[in-house]
Design an enzyme around this catalytic site. Structure first.
Site, PDB file in Angstrom:
ATOM      1  N   ASP A 197       0.851  -1.200   0.000  1.00 22.91           N
ATOM      2  CA  ASP A 197       0.000   0.000   0.000  1.00 22.91           C
ATOM      3  C   ASP A 197       0.886   1.251   0.000  1.00 22.91           C
ATOM      4  O   ASP A 197       1.824   1.366   0.791  1.00 22.91           O
ATOM      5  CB  ASP A 197      -0.911  -0.007   1.244  1.00 22.91           C
ATOM      6  CG  ASP A 197      -1.933   1.112   1.215  1.00 22.91           C
ATOM      7  OD1 ASP A 197      -3.136   0.811   1.039  1.00 22.91           O
ATOM      8  OD2 ASP A 197      -1.529   2.292   1.370  1.00 22.91           O
ATOM      9  N   ASN A 205      -2.115  12.966  -4.796  1.00 20.92           N
ATOM     10  CA  ASN A 205      -3.238  13.398  -5.636  1.00 20.92           C
ATOM     11  C   ASN A 205      -3.550  14.875  -5.399  1.00 20.92           C
ATOM     12  O   ASN A 205      -3.778  15.639  -6.331  1.00 20.92           O
ATOM     13  CB  ASN A 205      -4.487  12.586  -5.305  1.00 20.92           C
ATOM     14  CG  ASN A 205      -4.548  11.273  -6.077  1.00 20.92           C
ATOM     15  OD1 ASN A 205      -3.980  11.153  -7.153  1.00 20.92           O
ATOM     16  ND2 ASN A 205      -5.240  10.297  -5.509  1.00 20.92           N
ATOM     17  N   ASP A 214      -2.351   8.836 -11.126  1.00 22.40           N
ATOM     18  CA  ASP A 214      -2.508   7.659 -11.986  1.00 22.40           C
ATOM     19  C   ASP A 214      -1.179   7.230 -12.598  1.00 22.40           C
ATOM     20  O   ASP A 214      -0.875   6.035 -12.672  1.00 22.40           O
ATOM     21  CB  ASP A 214      -3.502   7.959 -13.124  1.00 22.40           C
ATOM     22  CG  ASP A 214      -4.947   7.868 -12.659  1.00 22.40           C
ATOM     23  OD1 ASP A 214      -5.170   7.527 -11.478  1.00 22.40           O
ATOM     24  OD2 ASP A 214      -5.847   8.138 -13.485  1.00 22.40           O
ATOM     25  N   GLU A 240      -4.766   2.166  -4.396  1.00 21.21           N
ATOM     26  CA  GLU A 240      -3.302   2.277  -4.406  1.00 21.21           C
ATOM     27  C   GLU A 240      -2.713   1.123  -3.601  1.00 21.21           C
ATOM     28  O   GLU A 240      -1.749   1.276  -2.885  1.00 21.21           O
ATOM     29  CB  GLU A 240      -2.847   3.645  -3.866  1.00 21.21           C
ATOM     30  CG  GLU A 240      -3.756   4.274  -2.839  1.00 21.21           C
ATOM     31  CD  GLU A 240      -3.623   3.642  -1.459  1.00 21.21           C
ATOM     32  OE1 GLU A 240      -4.515   2.813  -1.136  1.00 21.21           O
ATOM     33  OE2 GLU A 240      -2.656   3.955  -0.741  1.00 21.21           O
TER      34      GLU A 240
HETATM   35  P1  GH3 Z   1      -1.838   5.616   4.047  1.00 19.55           P
HETATM   36  O1  GH3 Z   1      -2.127   4.490   3.117  1.00 19.55           O
HETATM   37  O2  GH3 Z   1      -0.391   5.800   4.240  1.00 19.55           O
HETATM   38  O3  GH3 Z   1      -2.585   5.488   5.313  1.00 19.55           O
HETATM   39  O4  GH3 Z   1      -2.332   6.969   3.360  1.00 19.55           O
HETATM   40  P2  GH3 Z   1      -3.080   7.120   1.999  1.00 19.55           P
HETATM   41  O5  GH3 Z   1      -3.257   8.559   1.734  1.00 19.55           O
HETATM   42  O6  GH3 Z   1      -2.386   6.380   0.944  1.00 19.55           O
HETATM   43  O7  GH3 Z   1      -4.411   6.358   2.306  1.00 19.55           O
HETATM   44  P3  GH3 Z   1      -5.906   6.520   1.921  1.00 19.55           P
HETATM   45  O8  GH3 Z   1      -6.423   5.126   1.872  1.00 19.55           O
HETATM   46  O9  GH3 Z   1      -6.544   7.463   2.872  1.00 19.55           O
HETATM   47  O10 GH3 Z   1      -5.922   7.162   0.485  1.00 19.55           O
HETATM   48  C1  GH3 Z   1      -5.716   6.420  -0.664  1.00 19.55           C
HETATM   49  C2  GH3 Z   1      -5.852   7.384  -1.791  1.00 19.55           C
HETATM   50  O11 GH3 Z   1      -5.668   6.721  -3.027  1.00 19.55           O
HETATM   51  C3  GH3 Z   1      -7.197   8.028  -1.851  1.00 19.55           C
HETATM   52  C4  GH3 Z   1      -7.615   7.944  -3.277  1.00 19.55           C
HETATM   53  O12 GH3 Z   1      -8.003   9.156  -3.816  1.00 19.55           O
HETATM   54  C5  GH3 Z   1      -6.393   7.454  -4.000  1.00 19.55           C
HETATM   55  N1  GH3 Z   1      -6.705   6.593  -5.123  1.00 19.55           N
HETATM   56  C6  GH3 Z   1      -7.379   5.426  -5.101  1.00 19.55           C
HETATM   57  N2  GH3 Z   1      -7.478   4.945  -6.353  1.00 19.55           N
HETATM   58  C7  GH3 Z   1      -6.865   5.821  -7.175  1.00 19.55           C
HETATM   59  C8  GH3 Z   1      -6.639   5.893  -8.580  1.00 19.55           C
HETATM   60  O13 GH3 Z   1      -7.039   5.008  -9.354  1.00 19.55           O
HETATM   61  N3  GH3 Z   1      -5.955   6.942  -9.081  1.00 19.55           N
HETATM   62  C9  GH3 Z   1      -5.493   7.926  -8.263  1.00 19.55           C
HETATM   63  N4  GH3 Z   1      -4.819   8.927  -8.818  1.00 19.55           N
HETATM   64  N5  GH3 Z   1      -5.703   7.902  -6.940  1.00 19.55           N
HETATM   65  C10 GH3 Z   1      -6.364   6.875  -6.399  1.00 19.55           C
HETATM   66 MG    MG Z   2      -2.119   4.273   1.109  1.00 19.87          MG
HETATM   67 MG    MG Z   3      -4.964   1.962   0.697  1.00 20.77          MG
HETATM   68 MG    MG Z   4      -4.996   3.957   3.697  1.00 18.45          MG
END
Ligand code: GH3
Ligand code: MG
Ligand code: MG
Ligand code: MG
Length: 321
Positions: A197, A205, A214, A240
Site C-alpha cells: 500500500d 493526488n 494515476d 493504491e
Molecule cells: P496511508 O495508506 O499511508 O494510510 O495513506 P493514503 O493517503 O495512501 O491512504 P488513503 O487510503 O486514505 O488514500 C488512498 C488514496 O488513493 C485516496 C484515493 O483518492 C487514492 N486513489 C485510489 N485509487 C486511485 C486511482 O485510481 N488513481 C489515483 N490517482 N488515486 C487513487
Molecule cells: Mg495508502
Molecule cells: Mg490503501
Molecule cells: Mg490507507
C-alpha cells in the site's frame, strides 16, 4: 432489444464484408486431376495451394493459419476419409472448414465424409458457379467465427485485467488463489502473499492532481511486475494497493523479497516522463503472509492485511510479517 448481429445472426450484406479479407485455401489432391482452374473464379485475395503430400498438409494445418481445406475424396496414396477424420480430431484443426470433392454417385463415401464432420461437398464434374458459391460461404463463415473468437478473447482479457495498470484485477486473484488452494491443489511448498500500500498517497493526488497520481500508480505497477518471477502474480487489489502472490515461497524468502521491493521503491523516485520534469518520491508499507496447512485464500490475505495495518501503525515505509 438485442440486434441480429448481437445474437450472432448476420445479414448477407454483413457477411459479404468478409470477402475483403485475405484467405488461404488448401487443396488436397494427389491425382493431378484437380487443378487451380477449379477455384479460378475466386478473387485475388484468396490464395490457393495444392498439396499432394497429405502428411505435409496436416503439418501445415496444425501450425499455420489456413481458412479452408478442399479435399479430393478419391486420393490415390492416402485414405481421404482418414484425412477428414484427422482434421476433425486434431485440436489445432478441429474448426477448420473442410470441403469434400466427391464423384457424382459416390454417395456412400460422401455420407461417411459428412459423418466425419465435413462442412460441405462439391460433386464432380464441378460446376464453376457452384464451387465458387460454396467456397465463399465457407470462407465467410470462417472469418466470422475468427472474429467472434477474437472478441471473446478480448472480453476474457478485459474481465481479468485492471484497466489503469494492466495488472490482473482482484477478481482474477480470487479465482486464481481458490484454484491454487483447492483441496489437493495446494502446492507442496508454501505460497506467500504481499499486500503493498502506497504511503500517504492522498497528498500526492492533492498536490499534483489525480492524473499524475494515476501515472505514479502505473509506474509502480510496472516496477512491481519487473521485480517478480514468471510464476508470481501481480494484481491491483484496490486503489493504491497491490498484491503479489508468490507460489513456492516460504516465510524467510518472502521477507527478503518484500524488503528488497520496499527499498527499491524508496530509493528511486517516480519519473513522470520527459514532458513533465518532475519526479515523485514514494514509499510503501508491506504486509506479508505465508500459507499454512489447510489455509484458505481469505485467511492468508487477512493475515497479510493485518500485517499491513501494523506496518502503517508502526510508522509506514516498512515490511511487517
Ligand atoms: P496511508 O495508506 O499511508 O494510510 O495513506 P493514503 O493517503 O495512501 O491512504 P488513503 O487510503 O486514505 O488514500 C488512498 C488514496 O488513493 C485516496 C484515493 O483518492 C487514492 N486513489 C485510489 N485509487 C486511485 C486511482 O485510481 N488513481 C489515483 N490517482 N488515486 C487513487
Ligand atoms: Mg495508502
Ligand atoms: Mg490503501
Ligand atoms: Mg490507507
Amino acid at each position: 432489444h438485442a440486434t441480429g448481429a448481437e445474437l450472432g445472426i448476420l445479414t448477407n450484406a454483413k457477411l459479404a464484408e468478409f470477402d475483403n479479407l485475405d484467405s488461404r485455401v488448401m487443396i488436397i489432391d494427389d491425382t493431378g486431376d484437380v487443378d487451380e482452374s477449379l477455384v479460378a473464379p475466386l478473387p485475388d485475395n484468396c490464395r490457393r495451394e495444392i498439396y499432394s503430400d497429405v502428411k505435409e498438409a496436416l503439418n501445415i494445418l496444425r501450425t499455420e493459419k489456413v481458412d479452408l481445406v478442399i479435399v479430393n475424396l478419391n486420393l490415390e496414396g492416402y485414405d481421404s476419409l482418414r484425412f477428414c477424420s484427422a482434421v476433425r480430431t486434431l485440436n489445432e484443426t478441429r474448426l477448420t472448414p473442410l470441403l469434400a470433392l466427391v464423384r457424382q454417385g459416390d454417395t456412400r463415401k460422401l455420407v461417411r465424409a459428412l459423418d466425419l464432420g465435413v462442412n460441405d461437398y462439391i460433386t464432380r464434374p464441378v460446376d464453376s458457379g457452384e464451387i465458387t458459391a460454396r467456397i465463399r460461404t465457407q470462407l465467410r463463415r470462417k472469418h466470422y467465427i475468427d472474429q467472434l473468437r477474437e472478441s471473446f478473447q478480448v472480453g476474457l482479457e478485459l474481465a481479468v485485467t485492471d484497466q489503469l495498470t494492466g495488472l490482473y484485477n482482484r477478481r482474477y486473484l480470487a479465482n486464481h488463489m481458490s484454484t491454487m488452494f483447492d483441496v489437493g491443489g495446494q502446492a507442496k511448498m508454501p505460497a506467500s502473499v504481499l499486500i503493498i500500500d502506497v504511503d500517504h498517497f492522498k497528498p500526492i493526488n492533492d498536490t499534483y492532481g489525480h492524473d499524475i497520481g494515476d501515472v505514479v500508480l502505473q509506474g509502480l505497477a510496472k516496477r512491481l511486475t519487473g521485480s517478480i518471477r514468471g510464476m508470481d502474480i501481480a494484481c491491483r487489489y484496490g486503489g493504491e494497493e497491490f498484491v503479489l502472490l508468490m507460489p513456492k515461497t516460504d516465510a524467510a524468502t518472502v521477507s527478503i523479497v518484500a524488503e528488497r521491493i520496499r527499498e527499491e521503491i524508496e530509493a528511486e523516485p517516480f519519473d513522470l516522463g520527459s514532458d513533465r520534469n518532475k519526479s515523485i518520491p514514494i514509499t510503501v508499507s508491506i504486509g506479508a503472509a505465508t500459507s499454512h496447512e489447510g489455509d484458505t485464500p481469505q485467511a492468508i490475505l487477512k493475515r497479510a492485511d493485518e500485517a499491513l495495518y501494523r506496518a502503517k501503525e508502526q510508522g509506514r515505509n516498512r515490511v511487517v510479517y
